[in-house]
Design an enzyme around this catalytic site. Structure first.
Site, mmCIF file in Angstrom:
data_model
loop_
_atom_site.group_PDB
_atom_site.id
_atom_site.type_symbol
_atom_site.label_atom_id
_atom_site.label_comp_id
_atom_site.label_asym_id
_atom_site.label_seq_id
_atom_site.Cartn_x
_atom_site.Cartn_y
_atom_site.Cartn_z
ATOM 1 N N ASP A 20 0.796 -1.375 0.037
ATOM 2 C CA ASP A 20 0.162 -0.013 0.086
ATOM 3 C C ASP A 20 1.172 1.660 0.014
ATOM 4 O O ASP A 20 2.223 1.148 0.511
ATOM 5 C CB ASP A 20 -0.831 0.161 1.188
ATOM 6 C CG ASP A 20 -2.204 1.317 1.692
ATOM 7 O OD1 ASP A 20 -3.316 0.889 1.113
ATOM 8 O OD2 ASP A 20 -1.588 2.141 1.226
ATOM 9 N N ASN A 77 -1.895 12.865 -3.970
ATOM 10 C CA ASN A 77 -2.539 14.002 -4.841
ATOM 11 C C ASN A 77 -2.978 15.139 -4.526
ATOM 12 O O ASN A 77 -3.105 16.019 -5.484
ATOM 13 C CB ASN A 77 -4.100 13.544 -5.088
ATOM 14 C CG ASN A 77 -4.136 11.674 -5.164
ATOM 15 O OD1 ASN A 77 -3.821 11.468 -6.383
ATOM 16 N ND2 ASN A 77 -4.530 10.666 -4.660
ATOM 17 N N HIS A 99 -3.954 14.728 -8.817
ATOM 18 C CA HIS A 99 -4.686 13.008 -9.620
ATOM 19 C C HIS A 99 -4.559 12.847 -10.334
ATOM 20 O O HIS A 99 -4.045 11.577 -10.797
ATOM 21 C CB HIS A 99 -6.680 13.273 -9.392
ATOM 22 C CG HIS A 99 -7.053 12.238 -8.771
ATOM 23 N ND1 HIS A 99 -7.083 11.239 -9.448
ATOM 24 C CD2 HIS A 99 -7.421 11.350 -7.156
ATOM 25 C CE1 HIS A 99 -7.901 9.670 -8.847
ATOM 26 N NE2 HIS A 99 -7.835 10.396 -7.646
ATOM 27 N N ASP A 139 -2.106 9.133 -10.312
ATOM 28 C CA ASP A 139 -2.190 8.536 -11.663
ATOM 29 C C ASP A 139 -0.914 7.799 -12.369
ATOM 30 O O ASP A 139 -1.032 6.430 -12.418
ATOM 31 C CB ASP A 139 -3.126 8.840 -12.959
ATOM 32 C CG ASP A 139 -4.849 8.559 -12.424
ATOM 33 O OD1 ASP A 139 -5.050 7.990 -10.798
ATOM 34 O OD2 ASP A 139 -5.864 9.121 -13.078
ATOM 35 N N GLU A 192 -4.804 2.553 -4.318
ATOM 36 C CA GLU A 192 -3.181 2.184 -4.324
ATOM 37 C C GLU A 192 -2.837 1.298 -3.541
ATOM 38 O O GLU A 192 -1.625 1.104 -2.873
ATOM 39 C CB GLU A 192 -2.693 3.814 -3.695
ATOM 40 C CG GLU A 192 -3.539 4.693 -2.774
ATOM 41 C CD GLU A 192 -3.747 3.815 -1.623
ATOM 42 O OE1 GLU A 192 -4.464 2.780 -1.506
ATOM 43 O OE2 GLU A 192 -3.400 4.282 -0.244
HETATM 44 P P1 GH3 Z 1 -2.001 5.241 4.617
HETATM 45 O O1 GH3 Z 1 -1.925 4.472 3.095
HETATM 46 O O2 GH3 Z 1 -0.549 5.545 4.560
HETATM 47 O O3 GH3 Z 1 -2.423 5.183 5.442
HETATM 48 O O4 GH3 Z 1 -2.072 6.846 3.506
HETATM 49 P P2 GH3 Z 1 -3.006 6.906 2.166
HETATM 50 O O5 GH3 Z 1 -3.769 8.226 2.318
HETATM 51 O O6 GH3 Z 1 -2.047 6.379 1.226
HETATM 52 O O7 GH3 Z 1 -4.464 6.119 2.578
HETATM 53 P P3 GH3 Z 1 -6.247 6.405 2.049
HETATM 54 O O8 GH3 Z 1 -6.856 5.318 2.621
HETATM 55 O O9 GH3 Z 1 -6.631 7.552 4.043
HETATM 56 O O10 GH3 Z 1 -6.648 6.980 1.303
HETATM 57 C C1 GH3 Z 1 -5.579 6.413 0.121
HETATM 58 C C2 GH3 Z 1 -5.666 7.576 -1.141
HETATM 59 O O11 GH3 Z 1 -5.276 6.763 -2.794
HETATM 60 C C3 GH3 Z 1 -6.741 8.963 -1.335
HETATM 61 C C4 GH3 Z 1 -6.932 8.355 -2.816
HETATM 62 O O12 GH3 Z 1 -7.113 9.226 -3.432
HETATM 63 C C5 GH3 Z 1 -5.841 7.506 -3.253
HETATM 64 N N1 GH3 Z 1 -6.387 6.799 -4.672
HETATM 65 C C6 GH3 Z 1 -6.897 5.807 -4.665
HETATM 66 N N2 GH3 Z 1 -6.491 5.377 -5.895
HETATM 67 C C7 GH3 Z 1 -6.444 6.420 -6.733
HETATM 68 C C8 GH3 Z 1 -6.417 6.189 -8.537
HETATM 69 O O13 GH3 Z 1 -5.954 5.346 -8.496
HETATM 70 N N3 GH3 Z 1 -5.449 7.485 -9.022
HETATM 71 C C9 GH3 Z 1 -5.457 8.302 -7.987
HETATM 72 N N4 GH3 Z 1 -4.316 9.625 -8.007
HETATM 73 N N5 GH3 Z 1 -5.332 8.357 -6.444
HETATM 74 C C10 GH3 Z 1 -5.808 7.854 -5.743
HETATM 75 MG MG MG Z 2 -2.508 4.501 1.634
HETATM 76 MG MG MG Z 3 -4.806 1.670 0.903
#
Ligand code: GH3
Ligand code: MG
Ligand code: MG
Length: 303
Positions: A175, A183, A188, A192, A218
């Site tokens: 992760d 982001n 965003h 990506d 992610e």
């Molecule tokens: P952590 O895992 O360290 O606890 O923090 P985090 O900020 O990575 O975790 P959180 O689950 O709070 O947020 C996940 C973030 O990943 C928020 C979302 O916008 C971003 N994300 C998820 N999928 C995608 C994607 O396909 N593209 C982009 N650009 N961002 C993504």
């Molecule tokens: Mg994360």
């Molecule tokens: Mg996550």
């Protein structure tokens, strides 16, 4: 004869023709090359086994009866080593029941000798179309890695295989740390791009036999075949350190972004009897290890 549609990518399609009769191999090679496929031949089963080791073929056209190593052994070998390869059997007129048996084993089609070339062409085109549809259905569009659906499918198969042959199997959950902040900083679209670039970097640490998938968001899951917890941990550490060094696409001012990843790893419990571990339980244990890596401060590998 209708022309091959442009979208069939014929030249990038590798076909292996296996027949103990040299004349049939040569005829098929000439013909398929005229249709602009890349063709290799093997004159007999043992030569086929060698060629299968060298590269993965999209399609293998395989004679049922060969004096040295028969079609059945070659077919089993292909399906074991390269399950995505489509195998079309060549069978004699009057032994179609053989071909049916082979389809039960995993061959996708057959042609009957003497081979009618127009029919062969239609069948090859159909296989390629199926192949393309299948590839789309198992690929994550954002990263080009396998998708969640395929990962589930393969995990069940690999767990079965690992137990049956008493081989170690581990699952790694990866992760991206604080990706929300990435982001927020770069946008965003750059996020990506970073996910895509991250996925491309996985190739440098994992083996060809490992199954790398985007689990969603992610998060990524990797199935490491023939790998125990200790070895997987080393691989995880190597990946974690490697990711620290990557310059990801960052802001418009050209400043590159950096990310770190947290990794949780679990090894398959080999219990064979009732109460044996299910795929979602194994994934669950990797997820718990990932949670511990986050708790421990992120940019960590936990088992
Ligand atoms: P952590 O895992 O360290 O606890 O923090 P985090 O900020 O990575 O975790 P959180 O689950 O709070 O947020 C996940 C973030 O990943 C928020 C979302 O916008 C971003 N994300 C998820 N999928 C995608 C994607 O396909 N593209 C982009 N650009 N961002 C993504
Ligand atoms: Mg994360
Ligand atoms: Mg996550």
């Amino acid at each position: 004869m209708t022309p091959v549609p442009a979208h069939t990518d014929t030249a990038s399609t590798t076909i292996l023709v296996v027949d103990d009769e040299r004349a049939i191999c040569d005829l098929m090679k000439d013909t398929l090359e005229k249709w602009e496929y890349s063709v290799r031949t093997a004159c007999g089963g043992s030569e086929a086994l060698r060629k299968i080791e060298e590269v993965k073929h999209d399609i293998v056209i395989l004679d049922v009866r060969m004096p040295d190593v028969g079609g059945e052994d070659v077919l089993r070998n292909i399906l074991e080593k390269s399950p995505e390869t489509q195998v079309m059997m060549i069978t004699g007129y009057g032994s179609i029941e053989d071909a049916v048996k082979f389809m039960g084993l995993g061959a996708v089609d057959y042609v009957v000798k003497p081979i009618i070339l127009d029919e062969l062409r239609l069948k090859v085109e159909r296989l390629l179309n199926e192949n393309r549809t299948r590839k789309l259905s198992i690929t994550d569009a954002k990263t080009g890695l396998f998708n969640h659906y395929y990962m589930n499918e393969r995990l069940e198969e690999e767990m079965f295989r690992a137990r049956r042959y008493s081989r170690p199997l581990t699952v790694m959950m990866i992760d991206v740390d604080k990706f929300k902040a990435y982001n927020d900083t770069y946008g965003h679209v750059m996020g990506d791009k970073a996910l895509k670039q991250l996925g491309q970097n996985f190739d440098s640490v994992f083996r060809e036999s490992d199954i790398i998938a985007r689990f969603g968001g992610e998060e990524f899951v990797v199935i490491l075949t023939e790998t125990d917890l200790m070895s997987a941990k080393l691989v995880g550490e190597r990946l974690r350190k490697h990711v620290e060094t990557i310059a990801f696409p960052g802001g418009e001012d050209g400043i590159s972004g950096h990310i770190t990843i947290s990794i949780g790893i679990a090894q398959l419990d080999m219990e064979q009897e009732a109460g044996k571990e299910e795929a979602n339980q194994l994934i669950g244990r990797a997820d718990q290890a990932l949670y511990r890596a986050k708790e421990a401060g992120r940019n960590k590998v936990e088992t």
